[in-house]
Scaffold this motif. Structure first.
Motif, PDB file in Angstrom:
ATOM      1  N   ARG A 187      25.558 -13.382 -13.182  1.00  0.00           N
ATOM      2  CA  ARG A 187      24.870 -14.062 -12.080  1.00  0.00           C
ATOM      3  C   ARG A 187      23.549 -13.369 -11.753  1.00  0.00           C
ATOM      4  O   ARG A 187      23.098 -13.362 -10.616  1.00  0.00           O
TER       5      ARG A 187
ATOM      6  N   ASP B 100      20.433 -14.044 -12.329  1.00  0.00           N
ATOM      7  CA  ASP B 100      19.360 -14.860 -11.755  1.00  0.00           C
ATOM      8  C   ASP B 100      19.526 -15.003 -10.246  1.00  0.00           C
ATOM      9  O   ASP B 100      18.546 -14.924  -9.485  1.00  0.00           O
ATOM     10  N   ALA B 101      20.759 -15.220  -9.793  1.00  0.00           N
ATOM     11  CA  ALA B 101      21.017 -15.384  -8.358  1.00  0.00           C
ATOM     12  C   ALA B 101      20.803 -14.078  -7.605  1.00  0.00           C
ATOM     13  O   ALA B 101      20.450 -14.087  -6.420  1.00  0.00           O
TER      14      ALA B 101
END
Length: 246
Positions: free
Chosen positions: A119, A121-122
């Protein structure tokens, strides 16, 4: 409180540390809570940073590797401990010290990091608030203390000169890039191809951060021209848009 150990602390660092002690004292005095101030020395700040002129890859050695455990302890004792001693006397609070490698060695740290990776990118703005481009350090497999500094999936342009082998290259084509001297590689998909008369024109139009998120424009230009001398540049300069293929 965590502090990146990379030299003498500035006023903002000392202010945050002082507020931590003041907050601990206030919580104890007003609410009779058991409190303790914890100080973590983040010794992963870059001590030396070099660029391989042939590949453009960047390598760094952190303070932890450059100074060692004893050197970090001396640095903290010289630059930070005098303020801590004064705050301990003023606030009446004890302090517990720790270093980043001790945190990274715990099972909880490793489990948390493995959960974050899919995750990334988040989590990018949490990990790198100023740029949104978190970096991973790939350690030397021979325990030399150096690590390759890699921007995580944010390189979106590959620079090449217009050799005949690139004739017909178009969006949708697949290119596999391999790290020189290693067995590491990644598959990318071409998103666009643009041609420019010079590397200056290419960097100005595409944006240096798209080519190398870590290096300033002039450094990139010098590195590119070490790889491609003027006779190669005159062939035409290609900016190849790429995206990682899962």
């Amino acid at each position: 409180m965590g502090t990146q150990i990379n030299g003498a602390p500035h006023a903002g660092t000392s202010l945050v540390q002082s507020m931590a002690f003041a907050t601990a004292a206030r919580l104890h005095d007003r609410h009779s809570l058991p409190v303790e101030v914890r100080f973590s020395a983040l010794d992963n700040a870059p001590h030396e940073l070099v660029t391989d002129p042939s590949s453009g890859n960047r390598y760094q050695r952190a303070y932890a590797q450059a100074l060692g455990t004893d050197g970090i302890a001396r640095l903290v004792g010289t630059l930070y401990q005098p303020l801590f001693d004064a705050l301990i006397r003023a606030a009446g609070r004890a302090i517990r010290r720790g270093e980043l490698p001790q945190q990274q060695a715990t099972a909880l740290f490793r489990e948390t990091w493995l959960r974050v990776l899919p995750r990334l990118d988040a989590a990018s703005l949490w990990l790198a608030p100023s740029t949104g481009v978190p970096h991973l350090r790939v350690p030397c497999p021979h325990s030399c203390g150096w690590a390759e500094k890699v921007a995580t999936g944010r390189k979106t342009r590959e620079v090449r000169v217009k050799y005949p082998k690139f004739d017909g290259l178009a969006a949708g084509d697949l290119i596999r890039f391999a790290a020189k001297g290693t067995d590491r590689s990644c598959m990318t998909r071409v998103t666009r191809v643009a041609e420019y008369a010079s590397f200056e024109e290419l960097l100005d139009a595409e944006g240096p951060s798209q080519v190398n998120p870590e290096a300033p424009r002039e450094e990139q230009l010098a590195n590119i021209r070490r790889i491609y001398p003027p006779d190669k540049e005159r062939l035409g300069c290609l900016a190849i848009g790429i995206e990682l293929v899962d």
